[in-house]
Scaffold this active site. Sequence first.
Site, PDB file in Angstrom:
ATOM      1  N   LYS A 149      -8.041   3.172  -5.571  1.00 41.30           N
ATOM      2  CA  LYS A 149      -7.420   2.389  -5.865  1.00 41.30           C
ATOM      3  C   LYS A 149      -8.496   1.535  -6.232  1.00 41.30           C
ATOM      4  O   LYS A 149      -8.818   1.229  -5.678  1.00 41.30           O
ATOM      5  CB  LYS A 149      -6.330   2.503  -5.232  1.00 41.30           C
TER       6      LYS A 149
HETATM    7  C1  E4P Z   1       1.250   1.019  -2.980  1.00 46.60           C
HETATM    8  O1  E4P Z   1       0.447   1.144  -3.636  1.00 46.60           O
HETATM    9  C2  E4P Z   1       0.739  -0.775  -3.170  1.00 46.60           C
HETATM   10  O2  E4P Z   1      -0.211  -1.128  -2.776  1.00 46.60           O
HETATM   11  C3  E4P Z   1       2.090  -1.436  -1.783  1.00 46.60           C
HETATM   12  O3  E4P Z   1       3.578  -0.920  -2.643  1.00 46.60           O
HETATM   13  C4  E4P Z   1       2.022  -3.001  -2.268  1.00 46.60           C
HETATM   14  O4  E4P Z   1       3.439  -3.597  -0.801  1.00 46.60           O
HETATM   15  P1  E4P Z   1       3.441  -4.654  -0.697  1.00 46.60           P
HETATM   16  O5  E4P Z   1       3.927  -5.329  -2.150  1.00 46.60           O
HETATM   17  O6  E4P Z   1       4.333  -4.974   0.084  1.00 46.60           O
HETATM   18  O7  E4P Z   1       2.439  -5.296  -0.209  1.00 46.60           O
END
Ligand code: E4P
Length: 246
Positions: free
Chosen positions: A91
């Site tokens: 990622k």
């Molecule tokens: C998913 O891959 C994201 O990192 C995650 O859903 C982010 O969530 P948040 O916006 O609540 O931090």
Amino acid sequence: MKLFVDTANLKDIEEALKRGFVRGVTTNPSLLAKEPKAKFEEHIGKIVELIKKYQPEAHLSVEVFSRDPDEILKQATGFAKKFLCSNLSVKIQIGWNELEIISNLNKENISVNCTCNMSIVQALMAAASGARYVSLFWGRIRDGGVKIDNFNKENRELMIGNKIARNDDFDPVSVVRRTRMVLNNVYPDVEIIAGSMRSVLDVVDAGLAGAHIVTVSPKFFPDMISHFKTDEVVNQFLSDFKEWLE
Ligand code: E4P
């Protein structure tokens, strides 16, 4: 639409994987920071072992934790060498410098989940640079449109004033739907992951909007699986049949 589990908690990951309804696991530095302190590589290694045990084909996204291009590339290539599950994606946040890294990793056949996308054009550029997945942050996109604190309000008005965005670019339904439209023709193999879910309704809406994958915090699973009418009918079936058997 596929479901992924959005957590670094080992127990929650195991409970989801062994039930077979999730096709992947997404983590991020904030999710990891919620877990008891441990060596990063050891913790991710435990997630890899759970995937191998329950669903060897399941996706795993592991996020880099730097904005320095050289460090990002070092971490990304290191993850690919260390975390040996069959469907690993690194990622990497969307950004001008990150696009070159995404492009280079793609050339090395390292799968990238480009994350922290809030707009159609960000997701499009990530896909064009070679990202295999583009993660759109559903809840945060909406926050950008509705929150009235100075940070959100001033930046929203700046984007709209500079013709970078319109009001519906802060509507996650519209953003996911239109991202799917612009990717479908040229980048049909790139999958949209909708993250940043804030309710069960968001999960459903993201799927209906066209997200290939919705990654969901395990805190929503109990509400997703239960319904009062289900409890009612199952209890009725069992009591009817109990009487019949007697
Ligand atoms: C998913 O891959 C994201 O990192 C995650 O859903 C982010 O969530 P948040 O916006 O609540 O931090």
